[in-house]
Design an enzyme around this catalytic site. Structure first.
Site, PDB file in Angstrom:
ATOM      1  N   GLY A  33       9.470  -5.166   2.485  1.00 28.25           N
ATOM      2  CA  GLY A  33       9.687  -4.030   1.585  1.00 28.25           C
ATOM      3  C   GLY A  33      11.076  -4.031   0.996  1.00 28.25           C
ATOM      4  N   ASN A  34      11.430  -2.927   0.368  1.00 26.84           N
ATOM      5  CA  ASN A  34      12.764  -2.810  -0.223  1.00 26.84           C
ATOM      6  C   ASN A  34      13.246  -1.366  -0.118  1.00 26.84           C
ATOM      7  OD1 ASN A  34      12.118  -1.311  -2.836  1.00 26.84           O
ATOM      8  ND2 ASN A  34      10.715  -3.058  -2.958  1.00 26.84           N
ATOM      9  N   ARG A  35      14.464  -1.116  -0.551  1.00 28.87           N
ATOM     10  CA  ARG A  35      15.114   0.168  -0.313  1.00 28.87           C
ATOM     11  C   ARG A  35      14.843   1.236  -1.372  1.00 28.87           C
ATOM     12  NH1 ARG A  35      18.925  -0.128   3.593  1.00 28.87           N
ATOM     13  NH2 ARG A  35      19.668  -2.202   4.166  1.00 28.87           N
ATOM     14  N   SER A  36      13.964   0.985  -2.303  1.00 27.63           N
ATOM     15  CA  SER A  36      13.771   1.977  -3.359  1.00 27.63           C
ATOM     16  C   SER A  36      13.113   3.246  -2.808  1.00 27.63           C
ATOM     17  CB  SER A  36      12.897   1.391  -4.472  1.00 27.63           C
ATOM     18  OG  SER A  36      12.733   2.356  -5.479  1.00 27.63           O
ATOM     19  N   ALA A 100      10.613  -0.667  -7.769  1.00 24.83           N
ATOM     20  CA  ALA A 100      11.135  -1.956  -7.317  1.00 24.83           C
ATOM     21  C   ALA A 100       9.939  -2.777  -6.848  1.00 24.83           C
ATOM     22  CB  ALA A 100      12.133  -1.750  -6.183  1.00 24.83           C
TER      23      ALA A 100
END
Ligand code: CTP
Ligand code: CA
Length: 227
Positions: A33-36, A100
Site C-alpha cells: 500500500g501507500n500513505r495516501s 495514489a
C-alpha cells in the site's frame, strides 16, 4: 469548515474523483500500500458538491466520513479502481485522479497465507499496473464520449516542476497538480501547497493552506476550460 460563498459554476456537470491509495494483495492478509489518506480527494469532492457538481468518488481504502452529497464507490486494488473509474468516466465531464495508484503489484496473489519458514523468504515478484490516467488521456483520441477535462496529481521530489511538466505531457491531461513531498508536507496532513500545471497555459501556485484551497483552484481552472 463550512463551505459557503462558492460559485455554482459546476452546476449540471458530472465529475469523477479518485481518492485514497490502492492496496495490491500479496496473500489474504497482506498487501502493498501507500500513505495516501484521501484527504485531498475528499476536499475536492466536498468543494465540487458545493459548486453544484454531481460527484462520484472512487475511494481506495479511505478511512474518512463520506463527503455529503457525493456517491462513493469503494475499491481496494488498482484493478478495482481502474474498473470503477473507466466505468464512470464516459458519462463524466471531468475526471480527477487524486488517488495514489500503485505502479506495481505482486505477480502472484497467494490464496493461502504465506507462512514463516526456516530458510530465507522468497522474493515477491512484481508486475506493472495499468496507468489509468494515461488510459483516460489516450481515450480522447478515440470516438467519444470521454471526459472533457482530465486532471492528474503528482507527488514529486527533486526537480519538482520539470518532472511535473514532463508528466503532464506524457499523461495527456489538462491539469496536473504537483505536490512537493517531504517532512510535514502532503501525506495525511490537512494542509497542502501545490503548483497546478496547465496544458498550454501558465502554472498556478497555491500557497500552503487547507486542501480545500488546492481544490478550489483546480475547480476554477476546470470551470474555465469547460466554459
Ligand atoms: N496514476 C494512474 N495509474 C497508475 C499510476 C498513476 O492513474 N498506475 C495517476 C495518479 O492517480 C496521478 C498520476 O497518475 O494522478 C500521476 O501519478 P504518479 O505516480 O506521480 O505518476 P507515474 O506516471 O506513476 O510516475 P512515477 O511514479 O514514476 O513518478
Ligand atoms: Ca507512480
Amino acid at each position: 469548515r463550512v463551505l459557503r460563498g462558492r460559485p455554482r459554476d459546476l452546476a449540471g456537470r458530472k465529475v469523477v474523483i479518485s481518492a485514497g491509495g490502492t492496496r495490491e494483495p500479496i496473500d489474504p492478509v497482506r498487501y502493498i500500500g501507500n500513505r495516501s489518506s484521501g484527504l485531498q480527494g475528499y476536499a475536492l469532492a466536498r468543494t465540487a458538491v458545493a459548486r453544484g457538481a454531481e460527484v462520484t468518488v472512487v475511494a481506495a481504502n479511505v478511512a474518512l466520513p463520506d463527503p455529503a452529497g457525493a456517491t462513493v464507490v469503494r475499491v481496494e486494488s488498482t484493478a478495482e479502481l481502474r474498473d470503477a473509474v473507466l466505468t464512470a468516466a464516459p458519462g463524466a465531464d471531468v475526471v480527477v485522479m487524486a488517488a495514489a495508484v500503485a505502479d506495481f503489484r505482486p505477480a502472484v496473489r497467494h490464496d493461502s497465507k504465506i507462512k514463516k519458514t526456516d530458510g530465507e523468504p522468497e522474493a515477491i515478484a512484481l508486475v506493472k499496473n495499468p496507468d489509468v490516467l494515461a488510459e483516460l488521456g489516450q481515450s480522447r483520441g478515440a470516438r467519444g464520449p470521454y471526459p472533457e477535462v482530465i486532471v492528474g496529481f503528482a507527488a514529486e521530489t527533486d526537480d519538482v516542476l520539470a518532472n511535473g511538466q514532463a508528466k503532464l505531457a506524457r499523461k495527456g491531461c489538462d491539469l496536473l497538480v504537483v505536490n512537493e513531498v517531504g517532512p510535514g508536507l502532503a501525506f495525511g496532513t490537512p494542509d497542502n501547497a501545490a503548483v497546478v500545471l496547465v496544458a498550454g497555459g501558465e502554472p498556478v501556485e497555491v500557497p500552503r493552506g487547507p486542501k480545500e484551497d488546492v481544490a478550489d483552484v483546480v475547480w476554477d481552472l476546470v470551470a474555465s476550460r469547460l466554459a
